[in-house]
Design a protein around this motif. Structure first.
Motif, mmCIF file in Angstrom:
data_model
loop_
_atom_site.group_PDB
_atom_site.id
_atom_site.type_symbol
_atom_site.label_atom_id
_atom_site.label_comp_id
_atom_site.label_asym_id
_atom_site.label_seq_id
_atom_site.Cartn_x
_atom_site.Cartn_y
_atom_site.Cartn_z
ATOM 1 N N ASP A 65 0.828 -1.211 0.000
ATOM 2 C CA ASP A 65 0.000 0.000 0.000
ATOM 3 C C ASP A 65 0.862 1.260 0.000
ATOM 4 O O ASP A 65 0.553 2.235 -0.697
ATOM 5 N N THR A 66 1.924 1.242 0.780
ATOM 6 C CA THR A 66 2.839 2.384 0.824
ATOM 7 C C THR A 66 3.450 2.623 -0.546
ATOM 8 O O THR A 66 3.536 3.750 -1.018
ATOM 9 N N LEU A 67 3.847 1.535 -1.185
ATOM 10 C CA LEU A 67 4.438 1.646 -2.513
ATOM 11 C C LEU A 67 3.419 2.157 -3.526
ATOM 12 O O LEU A 67 3.718 3.039 -4.325
ATOM 13 N N ALA A 68 2.198 1.618 -3.485
ATOM 14 C CA ALA A 68 1.155 2.016 -4.442
ATOM 15 C C ALA A 68 0.748 3.479 -4.243
ATOM 16 O O ALA A 68 0.475 4.183 -5.212
ATOM 17 N N ALA A 69 0.719 3.932 -2.991
ATOM 18 C CA ALA A 69 0.305 5.306 -2.706
ATOM 19 C C ALA A 69 1.410 6.309 -3.002
ATOM 20 O O ALA A 69 1.156 7.509 -3.067
ATOM 21 N N GLY A 70 2.621 5.810 -3.158
ATOM 22 C CA GLY A 70 3.732 6.728 -3.407
ATOM 23 C C GLY A 70 4.085 7.548 -2.193
ATOM 24 O O GLY A 70 4.713 8.584 -2.301
ATOM 25 N N SER A 71 3.669 7.087 -1.001
ATOM 26 C CA SER A 71 3.912 7.865 0.214
ATOM 27 C C SER A 71 5.303 7.639 0.777
ATOM 28 O O SER A 71 5.619 8.119 1.848
ATOM 29 N N ALA A 72 6.131 6.892 0.034
ATOM 30 C CA ALA A 72 7.494 6.685 0.510
ATOM 31 C C ALA A 72 8.328 7.944 0.330
ATOM 32 O O ALA A 72 9.431 8.029 0.817
ATOM 33 N N GLY A 73 7.793 8.905 -0.359
ATOM 34 C CA GLY A 73 8.529 10.131 -0.608
ATOM 35 C C GLY A 73 9.212 10.037 -1.958
ATOM 36 O O GLY A 73 9.223 9.013 -2.606
ATOM 37 N N SER A 74 9.771 11.124 -2.360
ATOM 38 C CA SER A 74 10.446 11.130 -3.653
ATOM 39 C C SER A 74 11.928 11.330 -3.423
ATOM 40 O O SER A 74 12.365 11.680 -2.339
ATOM 41 N N GLY A 75 12.662 11.102 -4.448
ATOM 42 C CA GLY A 75 14.100 11.305 -4.378
ATOM 43 C C GLY A 75 14.799 10.123 -3.738
ATOM 44 O O GLY A 75 14.230 9.062 -3.493
ATOM 45 N N ILE A 76 16.042 10.352 -3.474
ATOM 46 C CA ILE A 76 16.897 9.284 -2.957
ATOM 47 C C ILE A 76 16.455 8.839 -1.568
ATOM 48 O O ILE A 76 16.423 7.650 -1.268
ATOM 49 N N GLU A 77 16.080 9.776 -0.694
ATOM 50 C CA GLU A 77 15.706 9.429 0.673
ATOM 51 C C GLU A 77 14.474 8.527 0.698
ATOM 52 O O GLU A 77 14.418 7.542 1.420
ATOM 53 N N GLY A 78 13.457 8.871 -0.077
ATOM 54 C CA GLY A 78 12.231 8.070 -0.113
ATOM 55 C C GLY A 78 12.476 6.691 -0.677
ATOM 56 O O GLY A 78 11.997 5.691 -0.155
ATOM 57 N N GLY A 79 13.255 6.616 -1.759
ATOM 58 C CA GLY A 79 13.582 5.322 -2.365
ATOM 59 C C GLY A 79 14.418 4.466 -1.429
ATOM 60 O O GLY A 79 14.211 3.261 -1.322
ATOM 61 N N ALA A 80 15.349 5.099 -0.737
ATOM 62 C CA ALA A 80 16.193 4.365 0.198
ATOM 63 C C ALA A 80 15.370 3.845 1.377
ATOM 64 O O ALA A 80 15.577 2.731 1.848
ATOM 65 N N GLY A 81 14.426 4.645 1.853
ATOM 66 C CA GLY A 81 13.567 4.204 2.960
ATOM 67 C C GLY A 81 12.692 3.036 2.561
ATOM 68 O O GLY A 81 12.521 2.081 3.315
ATOM 69 N N LEU A 82 12.150 3.099 1.354
ATOM 70 C CA LEU A 82 11.317 2.009 0.850
ATOM 71 C C LEU A 82 12.144 0.753 0.638
ATOM 72 O O LEU A 82 11.718 -0.349 0.978
ATOM 73 N N ALA A 83 13.341 0.915 0.098
ATOM 74 C CA ALA A 83 14.223 -0.234 -0.107
ATOM 75 C C ALA A 83 14.605 -0.859 1.230
ATOM 76 O O ALA A 83 14.635 -2.090 1.364
ATOM 77 N N ALA A 84 14.865 -0.047 2.233
ATOM 78 C CA ALA A 84 15.214 -0.562 3.558
ATOM 79 C C ALA A 84 14.035 -1.310 4.176
ATOM 80 O O ALA A 84 14.210 -2.366 4.793
ATOM 81 N N ALA A 85 12.828 -0.772 4.010
ATOM 82 C CA ALA A 85 11.637 -1.443 4.543
ATOM 83 C C ALA A 85 11.410 -2.780 3.839
ATOM 84 O O ALA A 85 11.073 -3.786 4.478
ATOM 85 N N ALA A 86 11.600 -2.807 2.526
ATOM 86 C CA ALA A 86 11.428 -4.057 1.779
ATOM 87 C C ALA A 86 12.489 -5.077 2.178
ATOM 88 O O ALA A 86 12.196 -6.266 2.320
#
Length: 189
Positions: free
Chosen positions: A117-138
């Motif tokens: 859901d977080t990934l689909a909503a795009g609420s992980a944020g944008s840019g490197i920080e958001g992608g890194a946070g999502l990658a860490a959570a995954a």
């Protein structure tokens, strides 16, 4: 004596006039890689989670190295080749552990859905920080899922007799047994 040549230039040659800068091209490549990785992650999170009573499993054929999808009927066939639980105590222990395992898988499925859901909503944020946070959570989710599955599979195998384990391994060849699926079928779950 030959005239000394000028200092040798290192690095890449400059881009032709009218072309994009290296920085722009690097950012563009990063965004494309990120988009591809996020799409792969989203696809992986949308696939059903495997569990002790899952309808299918993808296994590695140990004879030829090919990945093969097997259905629940495969595990039921393996379970039919095993001796029944040796005692009522073994039956109760297997049932109790399968109940705990199923509850843990339910919590894991909730975490997986929340991540999807977080990934689909795009609420992980944008840019490197958001992608890194999502990658860490995954990555944390995958590590937790792997550790939990291995722990429960090991515990289930520990409850089986040596004869049951040997027959299970022989019946599963050329695949490694998914103990949870075999025990689930053995218990009729």
């Amino acid at each position: 004596m030959a005239a000394a040549a000028g200092p040798k230039k290192r690095g890449r040659p400059p881009l032709n006039p009218g072309k994009y800068s290296r920085g722009y091209l690097a950012i563009k490549a990063y965004r494309q890689r990120k988009k591809g990785m996020l799409a792969q992650l989203q696809h992986g999170l949308q696939e059903p989670a495997g569990g002790p009573s899952c309808s299918h499993s993808v296994l590695l054929n140990l004879e030829n190295g090919a990945s093969v999808e097997v259905g629940r009927d495969f595990w039921e066939n393996v379970a039919q080749q095993l001796p029944a639980p040796a005692s009522p105590q073994q039956q109760q222990q297997l049932e109790a552990l399968m109940e705990v395992y199923s509850a843990a898988l339910g919590r894991l499925a909730q975490d997986r859905q929340q991540l999807a859901d977080t990934l689909a909503a795009g609420s992980a944020g944008s840019g490197i920080e958001g992608g890194a946070g999502l990658a860490a959570a995954a990555e944390a989710y995958a590590a937790r899922a792997c550790a939990m599955t291995l722990s429960y599979e090991w515990a289930l195998q520990g409850l089986l007799s040596n004869e049951q384990v040997a027959k299970m391994c022989m019946a599963c060849w050329p695949y490694l047994p998914v103990v949870g699926a075999v025990v689930s079928s053995m218990l009729g779950q």
